[in-house]
Design a protein around this motif. Structure first.
Motif, PDB file in Angstrom:
ATOM      1  N   VAL A  15       0.863  -1.183   0.000  1.00 37.56           N
ATOM      2  CA  VAL A  15       0.000   0.000   0.000  1.00 37.56           C
ATOM      3  C   VAL A  15       0.901   1.235   0.000  1.00 37.56           C
ATOM      4  O   VAL A  15       1.804   1.347   0.831  1.00 37.56           O
ATOM      5  CB  VAL A  15      -0.931   0.023   1.238  1.00 37.56           C
ATOM      6  CG1 VAL A  15      -1.844   1.244   1.185  1.00 37.56           C
ATOM      7  CG2 VAL A  15      -1.760  -1.253   1.319  1.00 37.56           C
ATOM      8  N   ARG A  51      -1.959  -1.038  -3.923  1.00 39.22           N
ATOM      9  CA  ARG A  51      -3.044  -0.070  -3.799  1.00 39.22           C
ATOM     10  C   ARG A  51      -2.446   1.273  -3.370  1.00 39.22           C
ATOM     11  O   ARG A  51      -1.361   1.312  -2.789  1.00 39.22           O
ATOM     12  CB  ARG A  51      -4.096  -0.516  -2.762  1.00 39.22           C
ATOM     13  CG  ARG A  51      -4.852  -1.778  -3.147  1.00 39.22           C
ATOM     14  CD  ARG A  51      -5.726  -1.600  -4.371  1.00 39.22           C
ATOM     15  NE  ARG A  51      -6.498  -2.800  -4.665  1.00 39.22           N
ATOM     16  CZ  ARG A  51      -6.042  -3.836  -5.386  1.00 39.22           C
ATOM     17  NH1 ARG A  51      -4.816  -3.830  -5.870  1.00 39.22           N
ATOM     18  NH2 ARG A  51      -6.822  -4.878  -5.612  1.00 39.22           N
ATOM     19  N   CYS A  53      -3.155   4.690  -1.196  1.00 43.38           N
ATOM     20  CA  CYS A  53      -3.986   5.118  -0.069  1.00 43.38           C
ATOM     21  C   CYS A  53      -3.578   6.536   0.313  1.00 43.38           C
ATOM     22  O   CYS A  53      -2.459   6.762   0.776  1.00 43.38           O
ATOM     23  CB  CYS A  53      -3.743   4.141   1.080  1.00 43.38           C
ATOM     24  SG  CYS A  53      -4.893   4.294   2.399  1.00 43.38           S
ATOM     25  N   LYS A  79      -7.888   1.620  -8.026  1.00 37.27           N
ATOM     26  CA  LYS A  79      -6.946   1.159  -7.000  1.00 37.27           C
ATOM     27  C   LYS A  79      -6.477   2.302  -6.095  1.00 37.27           C
ATOM     28  O   LYS A  79      -5.577   2.120  -5.266  1.00 37.27           O
ATOM     29  CB  LYS A  79      -5.767   0.449  -7.662  1.00 37.27           C
ATOM     30  CG  LYS A  79      -6.261  -0.811  -8.399  1.00 37.27           C
ATOM     31  CD  LYS A  79      -5.194  -1.731  -8.845  1.00 37.27           C
ATOM     32  CE  LYS A  79      -5.832  -3.002  -9.417  1.00 37.27           C
ATOM     33  NZ  LYS A  79      -4.876  -3.831 -10.176  1.00 37.27           N
ATOM     34  N   PHE A  81      -7.453   4.964  -3.169  1.00 34.39           N
ATOM     35  CA  PHE A  81      -8.408   5.107  -2.059  1.00 34.39           C
ATOM     36  C   PHE A  81      -8.221   6.447  -1.359  1.00 34.39           C
ATOM     37  O   PHE A  81      -7.384   6.561  -0.471  1.00 34.39           O
ATOM     38  CB  PHE A  81      -8.227   3.953  -1.068  1.00 34.39           C
ATOM     39  CG  PHE A  81      -8.689   2.642  -1.620  1.00 34.39           C
ATOM     40  CD1 PHE A  81      -7.929   1.952  -2.551  1.00 34.39           C
ATOM     41  CD2 PHE A  81      -9.916   2.115  -1.242  1.00 34.39           C
ATOM     42  CE1 PHE A  81      -8.364   0.744  -3.077  1.00 34.39           C
ATOM     43  CE2 PHE A  81     -10.357   0.905  -1.758  1.00 34.39           C
ATOM     44  CZ  PHE A  81      -9.589   0.213  -2.681  1.00 34.39           C
ATOM     45  N   LYS A 189      -6.595   7.905   6.472  1.00 32.20           N
ATOM     46  CA  LYS A 189      -5.533   7.432   7.356  1.00 32.20           C
ATOM     47  C   LYS A 189      -5.503   8.288   8.613  1.00 32.20           C
ATOM     48  O   LYS A 189      -5.701   9.494   8.494  1.00 32.20           O
ATOM     49  CB  LYS A 189      -4.182   7.511   6.633  1.00 32.20           C
ATOM     50  CG  LYS A 189      -4.118   6.652   5.391  1.00 32.20           C
ATOM     51  CD  LYS A 189      -2.812   6.839   4.628  1.00 32.20           C
ATOM     52  CE  LYS A 189      -2.762   8.170   3.896  1.00 32.20           C
ATOM     53  NZ  LYS A 189      -1.547   8.364   3.096  1.00 32.20           N
ATOM     54  N   PHE A 195      -8.044   1.818   6.414  1.00 34.84           N
ATOM     55  CA  PHE A 195      -7.025   0.852   5.980  1.00 34.84           C
ATOM     56  C   PHE A 195      -7.683  -0.507   5.695  1.00 34.84           C
ATOM     57  O   PHE A 195      -7.313  -1.213   4.757  1.00 34.84           O
ATOM     58  CB  PHE A 195      -5.948   0.674   7.057  1.00 34.84           C
ATOM     59  CG  PHE A 195      -4.900   1.767   7.087  1.00 34.84           C
ATOM     60  CD1 PHE A 195      -4.126   2.046   5.962  1.00 34.84           C
ATOM     61  CD2 PHE A 195      -4.667   2.498   8.242  1.00 34.84           C
ATOM     62  CE1 PHE A 195      -3.151   3.038   5.993  1.00 34.84           C
ATOM     63  CE2 PHE A 195      -3.687   3.489   8.274  1.00 34.84           C
ATOM     64  CZ  PHE A 195      -2.937   3.755   7.156  1.00 34.84           C
ATOM     65  N   VAL A 198      -9.038  -0.992   2.267  1.00 35.92           N
ATOM     66  CA  VAL A 198      -7.994  -1.193   1.255  1.00 35.92           C
ATOM     67  C   VAL A 198      -7.526  -2.658   1.284  1.00 35.92           C
ATOM     68  O   VAL A 198      -7.381  -3.299   0.235  1.00 35.92           O
ATOM     69  CB  VAL A 198      -6.800  -0.234   1.498  1.00 35.92           C
ATOM     70  CG1 VAL A 198      -5.711  -0.447   0.454  1.00 35.92           C
ATOM     71  CG2 VAL A 198      -7.281   1.213   1.485  1.00 35.92           C
ATOM     72  N   ASP A 201     -10.111  -4.880  -0.272  1.00 36.01           N
ATOM     73  CA  ASP A 201     -10.134  -4.780  -1.730  1.00 36.01           C
ATOM     74  C   ASP A 201      -9.077  -5.686  -2.377  1.00 36.01           C
ATOM     75  O   ASP A 201      -9.258  -6.184  -3.479  1.00 36.01           O
ATOM     76  CB  ASP A 201      -9.903  -3.320  -2.144  1.00 36.01           C
ATOM     77  CG  ASP A 201     -10.093  -3.105  -3.638  1.00 36.01           C
ATOM     78  OD1 ASP A 201     -11.235  -3.277  -4.111  1.00 36.01           O
ATOM     79  OD2 ASP A 201      -9.097  -2.795  -4.325  1.00 36.01           O
ATOM     80  N   THR A 209       1.109  -7.417   4.456  1.00 41.46           N
ATOM     81  CA  THR A 209       1.005  -6.146   3.739  1.00 41.46           C
ATOM     82  C   THR A 209       1.983  -5.132   4.320  1.00 41.46           C
ATOM     83  O   THR A 209       2.168  -5.069   5.539  1.00 41.46           O
ATOM     84  CB  THR A 209      -0.432  -5.594   3.836  1.00 41.46           C
ATOM     85  OG1 THR A 209      -1.337  -6.598   3.372  1.00 41.46           O
ATOM     86  CG2 THR A 209      -0.595  -4.326   3.012  1.00 41.46           C
TER      87      THR A 209
END
Lengths: 269, 269
Positions: A15, A51, A53, A79, A81, A189, A195, A198, A201, A209
């Motif tokens: 991420v 992704r 974020c 993708k 967020f 965030k 989070f 994400v 997804d 991660t």
């Protein structure tokens, strides 16, 4: 699915924060950070799920992605967020009608949201719109509600803009919290819900991660609190004192996104 | 010297808040609260020492007193204690040069203060001047200092203006505190130093002094924390829920200043 031994884990999912990691801010959306465009391509090429974020709320998601594409980034809008689509879902789920104090350039992402007779307040990074008059309107709206609800799109303290540090939405949220006694619900965030969406997804578990960001608290600390690994980059709003933050210890600190990807790919299973 | 048995004490000294006790706010300075002009005359006539303690920073002390005189109040400027003369003394004592974010109409009271190359920030109730740009300038000034110092002239959350509740300086102070991590030094109510200067001016002990105000926290709670009796009036920004405040229990609650003086004079020794 690829995986890499990183920070004592098997990392399969990545991420990335956008501003300060992919690009530095500046006029026209800023400029790509050296090596970042290629670094993302290398993640894709090696099969990592990626992704993006961001707590960006001064423009629509579409504009943000278009700016990144213009810089040369290969990035898919679905993708990415940001907080606004997330808060729109919350408003819809809870049947809330917001009073909006947000950036005019972000308004399109609120299209279709019923703002009549508001029963909550949504605060984004309104920048110049954070006038005395507008902040009072948001304040008065909260004070008139029997059960005041305040949503804050992120809780950032400040960020860098045209070489200056400027106040972020979180500082104005602190003002309204103090004035009203209401605790804001954070959408963005470091909210675990944010989070979590994400991760969901990607079909990812937090432990596999890694989150890469330039904000020691929201990005690194927030990701770690959700069980992810948290990596700090020395780009964007990074300051040397962040390396010795009293509460947050990053799993790794790297010069930039390119160096992170170097490390990740060097330790692939 | 007169004294009255009040709240189980011998009261000889009276400290009065101005806005919400002597007068309601409004255009041209507002209007006298019914009975207040006479109430103060009765305190004088019965020999009580009286001082006026206000967090007013949107005008000079001279203008404030002139407005009160125009309404019919008998009041002497040197018996009025607002935060600006107090902070000017602190700045001088500590050899500090402020960046000012204050109301333009209050600037005259900073005359002679060296504002070059600032090494602290002073925040007053700047009202319309609380723009995004101006708040950022104050923020940037703090961030550039090795030892940032922030003075807040009071810590009020909000007050009533032309029938609306509007944000007070304390809310903007909360924003800067959140953004910078600096804890503001309060000059004004409820700072014990500030109340202490008023007591010293009267040669009073706290236990023989009563403070009358419409702010349950800054006036009543602040005075009680300094050892004074604290009386809440049901005028100004008073709200019924203040009578059941979770932390502050007034020594008495009265409809207005006139009723307080009635009670005080009825129990004279």
């Amino acid at each position: 699915m690829p995986s890499s031994t990183f920070a004592g884990r098997n990392i399969k999912y990545v991420v990335l924060d956008i501003t300060g990691v992919l690009k530095e801010s500046g006029p026209g959306g800023g400029h790509a950070i050296s090596g970042s465009i290629d670094a993302i391509k290398r993640l894709y090429k090696n099969g990592f799920q990626v992704r993006f974020c961001t707590n960006e709320t001064v423009m629509t998601r579409h504009t943000l992605v278009q700016q990144l594409k213009n810089m040369g980034f290969v990035i898919d809008e679905i993708k990415v967020f940001p907080p606004i689509p997330a808060v729109c879902k919350v408003l819809s789920d809870r049947k809330l009608r917001p009073h909006l104090l947000v950036h005019p350039d972000s308004l399109q992402d609120f299209e279709g949201v019923d703002c009549s007779n508001p029963n909550c307040v949504v605060l984004g990074d309104a920048t110049e719109q954070f006038s005395y008059e507008n902040l009072n309107k948001a304040f008065q709206c909260l004070m008139q509600l029997e059960k005041p609800i305040l949503f804050s799109l992120g809780k950032g303290k400040y960020y860098q803009e045209k070489g200056n540090l400027v106040l972020d939405v979180g500082s104005y949220t602190a003002a309204l919290e103090y004035a009203t006694g209401v605790t804001a619900e954070i959408v963005g965030k470091p909210s675990p819900t944010f989070f979590g969406a994400v991760l969901q997804d990607m079909g990812a578990t937090a432990s596999e991660t890694v989150m890469v960001g330039d904000d020691i608290v929201s990005d690194v600390g927030g990701a770690q609190a959700c069980g992810m690994a948290g990596v700090l980059v020395r780009t964007g709003k990074f300051r040397p004192r962040d390396e010795n933050h009293p509460n947050v210890k990053p799993d790794a600190i790297v010069d930039n996104l390119a160096q992170f990807v170097d490390n990740l790919l060097a330790n692939m299973a």
